[in-house]
Write a protein that holds these residues in place. Structure first.
Motif, mmCIF file in Angstrom:
data_model
loop_
_atom_site.group_PDB
_atom_site.id
_atom_site.type_symbol
_atom_site.label_atom_id
_atom_site.label_comp_id
_atom_site.label_asym_id
_atom_site.label_seq_id
_atom_site.Cartn_x
_atom_site.Cartn_y
_atom_site.Cartn_z
ATOM 1 N N THR A 19 -20.377 57.568 42.093
ATOM 2 C CA THR A 19 -20.683 58.711 41.226
ATOM 3 C C THR A 19 -20.767 58.269 39.768
ATOM 4 N N LYS A 20 -21.275 59.159 38.937
ATOM 5 C CA LYS A 20 -21.359 58.852 37.507
ATOM 6 C C LYS A 20 -19.975 58.726 36.883
ATOM 7 N N TYR A 21 -18.948 59.184 37.603
ATOM 8 C CA TYR A 21 -17.566 59.072 37.121
ATOM 9 C C TYR A 21 -16.876 57.807 37.624
ATOM 10 N N GLY A 22 -17.618 56.942 38.323
ATOM 11 C CA GLY A 22 -17.061 55.671 38.778
ATOM 12 C C GLY A 22 -16.168 55.772 39.996
ATOM 13 N N SER A 23 -16.521 56.670 40.903
ATOM 14 C CA SER A 23 -15.731 56.797 42.127
ATOM 15 C C SER A 23 -16.644 56.960 43.331
ATOM 16 N N VAL A 24 -16.059 56.754 44.502
ATOM 17 C CA VAL A 24 -16.768 57.021 45.751
ATOM 18 C C VAL A 24 -15.963 58.075 46.505
ATOM 19 N N LYS A 25 -16.665 58.921 47.241
ATOM 20 C CA LYS A 25 -15.999 59.978 47.983
ATOM 21 C C LYS A 25 -16.019 59.634 49.464
ATOM 22 N N LEU A 26 -14.871 59.849 50.095
ATOM 23 C CA LEU A 26 -14.724 59.548 51.520
ATOM 24 C C LEU A 26 -13.701 60.497 52.111
ATOM 25 N N GLU A 27 -14.095 61.220 53.144
ATOM 26 C CA GLU A 27 -13.181 62.115 53.862
ATOM 27 C C GLU A 27 -12.435 63.065 52.917
ATOM 28 N N GLY A 28 -13.130 63.565 51.894
ATOM 29 C CA GLY A 28 -12.513 64.521 50.984
ATOM 30 C C GLY A 28 -11.702 63.904 49.861
ATOM 31 N N ALA A 30 -11.415 60.993 46.597
ATOM 32 C CA ALA A 30 -12.213 60.243 45.626
ATOM 33 C C ALA A 30 -11.466 58.954 45.302
ATOM 34 N N TYR A 31 -12.168 57.830 45.379
ATOM 35 C CA TYR A 31 -11.581 56.514 45.136
ATOM 36 C C TYR A 31 -12.269 55.875 43.942
ATOM 37 N N LEU A 50 -5.843 56.808 55.036
ATOM 38 C CA LEU A 50 -6.811 56.798 53.936
ATOM 39 C C LEU A 50 -6.157 56.502 52.585
ATOM 40 N N ARG A 51 -4.909 56.012 52.606
ATOM 41 C CA ARG A 51 -4.234 55.672 51.350
ATOM 42 C C ARG A 51 -4.846 54.442 50.704
ATOM 43 N N THR A 52 -5.491 53.609 51.503
ATOM 44 C CA THR A 52 -6.152 52.404 50.996
ATOM 45 C C THR A 52 -7.473 52.237 51.727
ATOM 46 N N VAL A 53 -8.548 51.975 50.976
ATOM 47 C CA VAL A 53 -9.833 51.611 51.566
ATOM 48 C C VAL A 53 -10.329 50.368 50.842
ATOM 49 N N TRP A 54 -11.306 49.692 51.422
ATOM 50 C CA TRP A 54 -11.783 48.430 50.865
ATOM 51 C C TRP A 54 -13.279 48.495 50.611
ATOM 52 N N HIS A 60 -17.642 40.417 52.525
ATOM 53 C CA HIS A 60 -16.359 40.011 51.937
ATOM 54 C C HIS A 60 -15.712 41.169 51.204
ATOM 55 N N ASN A 61 -14.385 41.265 51.320
ATOM 56 C CA ASN A 61 -13.631 42.280 50.595
ATOM 57 C C ASN A 61 -13.616 41.917 49.112
ATOM 58 N N VAL A 62 -14.155 42.799 48.272
ATOM 59 C CA VAL A 62 -14.203 42.522 46.835
ATOM 60 C C VAL A 62 -13.310 43.446 46.021
ATOM 61 N N GLU A 63 -12.847 44.527 46.625
ATOM 62 C CA GLU A 63 -12.010 45.457 45.877
ATOM 63 C C GLU A 63 -11.212 46.325 46.848
ATOM 64 N N THR A 64 -9.946 46.561 46.509
ATOM 65 C CA THR A 64 -9.094 47.469 47.260
ATOM 66 C C THR A 64 -8.981 48.760 46.467
ATOM 67 N N LEU A 65 -9.274 49.885 47.109
ATOM 68 C CA LEU A 65 -9.328 51.161 46.421
ATOM 69 C C LEU A 65 -8.211 52.096 46.900
ATOM 70 N N SER A 66 -7.669 52.855 45.954
ATOM 71 C CA SER A 66 -6.680 53.885 46.266
ATOM 72 C C SER A 66 -7.242 55.227 45.827
ATOM 73 N N PRO A 67 -6.868 56.294 46.502
ATOM 74 C CA PRO A 67 -7.413 57.606 46.141
ATOM 75 C C PRO A 67 -6.875 58.100 44.811
ATOM 76 N N LYS A 68 -7.733 58.842 44.103
ATOM 77 C CA LYS A 68 -7.278 59.498 42.867
ATOM 78 C C LYS A 68 -6.336 60.634 43.232
ATOM 79 N N ARG A 69 -6.564 61.218 44.408
ATOM 80 C CA ARG A 69 -5.660 62.247 44.933
ATOM 81 C C ARG A 69 -5.752 62.179 46.451
ATOM 82 N N LEU A 70 -4.702 62.593 47.129
ATOM 83 C CA LEU A 70 -4.703 62.516 48.589
ATOM 84 C C LEU A 70 -4.176 63.811 49.157
#
Length: 70
Positions: A19-28, A30-31, A50-54, A60-70
């Motif tokens: 997104t323009k806010y620098g996040s990706v959305k997955l299963e409700g 935002a990471y 869903l506490r951690t996605v890659w 290759h894994n280049v980044e580990t992402l955590s949700p902004k909210r869960l």
């Protein structure tokens, strides 16, 4: 645990647009990601935790992402 082992057994793969806010959305959730806004990224995740996605590039894994909210 070894990510490759988890990947083989559990991880789902999805393509998302950053997104323009620098996040990706997955299963409700935002990471926040360092990938460029508007770019398409491959996200791999365990659908039962869903506490951690890659973010992967070229298999290759280049980044580990955590949700902004869960």
């Amino acid at each position: 645990a070894d990510l490759a082992w988890f990947e083989a057994l559990f991880l789902q793969r999805e393509e998302r647009t950053v997104t323009k806010y620098g996040s990706v959305k997955l299963e409700g959730n935002a990471y926040r990601t360092t990938a460029a806004s508007g770019s398409r990224v491959e996200i791999r995740y365990n659908p039962f935790d869903l506490r951690t996605v890659w973010r992967f590039e070229n298999g290759h894994n280049v980044e580990t992402l955590s949700p902004k909210r869960l």
